[in-house]
Design an enzyme around this catalytic site. Structure first.
Site, PDB file in Angstrom:
ATOM      1  CB  CYS A  75     -31.968  31.321 -38.047  1.00  9.71           C
ATOM      2  SG  CYS A  75     -32.345  31.838 -36.362  1.00  9.71           S
ATOM      3  CB  THR A  77     -33.899  30.863 -33.044  1.00 13.03           C
ATOM      4  OG1 THR A  77     -32.639  30.591 -32.418  1.00 13.03           O
ATOM      5  CG2 THR A  77     -34.875  31.358 -32.015  1.00 13.03           C
ATOM      6  CB  CYS A 185     -26.988  28.957 -32.260  1.00 10.42           C
ATOM      7  SG  CYS A 185     -26.965  30.712 -32.740  1.00 10.42           S
ATOM      8  CB  THR A 186     -26.453  29.389 -38.016  1.00 10.02           C
ATOM      9  OG1 THR A 186     -27.250  30.563 -37.778  1.00 10.02           O
ATOM     10  CG2 THR A 186     -27.365  28.235 -38.385  1.00 10.02           C
TER      11      THR A 186
HETATM   12  N1  DGL Z   1     -28.284  32.009 -35.694  1.00  4.72           N
HETATM   13  C1  DGL Z   1     -29.491  31.909 -34.895  1.00  4.72           C
HETATM   14  C2  DGL Z   1     -29.767  30.442 -34.604  1.00  4.72           C
HETATM   15  O1  DGL Z   1     -29.292  29.582 -35.322  1.00  4.72           O
HETATM   16  C3  DGL Z   1     -29.351  32.825 -33.741  1.00  4.72           C
HETATM   17  C4  DGL Z   1     -30.620  33.206 -33.103  1.00  4.72           C
HETATM   18  C5  DGL Z   1     -30.542  34.495 -32.340  1.00  4.72           C
HETATM   19  O2  DGL Z   1     -30.505  35.538 -32.962  1.00  4.72           O
HETATM   20  O3  DGL Z   1     -30.606  34.427 -31.101  1.00  4.72           O
HETATM   21  O4  DGL Z   1     -30.488  30.099 -33.691  1.00  4.72           O
END
Ligand code: DGL
Length: 257
Positions: A75, A77, A185-186
């Site tokens: 992730c 974030t 974002c993944t």
């Molecule tokens: N997959 C997360 C990322 O790579 C998503 C973050 C979220 O839940 O907003 O940032």
């Protein structure tokens, strides 16, 4: 003490990290992976950095106490908010994060225009500011905070009209004027095709393969690569602990991206 028989823990706020997990398995087919999605607390991108750190710490604590030999923060974030403190807390456990693939995007599109789609929190934190400063003189870097997009993807209907409308409102103005798009974002690799429908034929850059190579080198460095011959195992768990949620994870895992 971590040993090579242990599993690799992989976590994200929800289904997004499965896009990274697939690359990890391709690179390291003999490892056992346990994926945890914090879907009950998604999206992380709308939370404060302190909240994301606390959530990430609780997940990592649980994984390490269950015997994880390494942890992948799948992730962007959570990596920006939590990777450094978690590495300090667990100096003997390789903790691998992800970051927007801005470097390869800029190098492939020198003097071009590069969109960086990511959560609002990722784009607001120091880690991205440093990355942007490092690469922002070689191409025009356009950050796009994609508020609402993780929520839509977590719902699971990737062909929904409102998902298309949201993408149009987020990036439609750049149609025909961008060279590359960083999926920062993944969750976003799962809607690559839908983004292409809005932006046309652009090149995409994500963090999956780079993260997988990094995990391999960290496991090698720590003497933690699996030594067994059989294929590794993969299991899924979610903080939203229902059959429907786990079925959604399996569906995303089976998806071609
Ligand atoms: N997959 C997360 C990322 O790579 C998503 C973050 C979220 O839940 O907003 O940032």
């Amino acid at each position: 003490m971590a040993d090579s028989q242990g599993f690799v823990g992989v976590f994200d706020s929800g289904v997004g990290g499965i896009s990274i997990l697939k690359c990890l398995i391709d690179e390291l087919p003999h490892e056992d992976f346990r994926f945890f999605g914090d879907s009950a607390n998604a999206p992380y991108g709308d939370r404060s950095a302190d909240e994301v750190l606390a959530l990430s710490r609780a997940i990592t604590d649980a994984m390490v106490s269950e015997g994880a030999k390494a942890v992948v923060i799948a992730c962007n974030t959570a990596t920006a908010a939590a990777a450094e403190p978690l590495r300090r807390a667990y100096p003997d456990v390789p903790i691998i994060g992800v970051e927007p693939a801005l470097k390869p995007a800029v190098l492939a599109n020198l003097q071009g225009r590069v969109l960086v789609m990511a959560t609002a929190l990722t784009l607001s934190l120091e880690k991205f500011h440093r990355l942007s400063k490092r690469w922002g003189s070689a191409a025009e870097v356009i950050p796009v905070p994609c508020v609402g997009l993780v929520d839509r993807i977590e719902h699971g209907d990737l062909d929904a009209n409102d998902l298309h409308a949201l993408l149009e409102s987020l990036v439609g103005e750049h149609r025909g004027s961008v060279d590359g798009v960083v999926l920062g974002c993944t969750h976003y690799p799962f809607v690559k095709q839908q983004i292409r429908e809005v932006l046309g034929d652009v090149a995409f850059y994500d963090s999956g393969e780079g993260t997988a190579r990094r995990l391999r080198s960290q496991l090698e460095e720590h003497g933690l690569l699996a030594t067994r011959d059989r294929a590794g195992t993969v299991s899924f768990a979610s903080s939203r602990d229902t059959q429907e949620e786990l079925a959604l994870y399996e569906r995303f895992f089976a998806m071609q991206i």
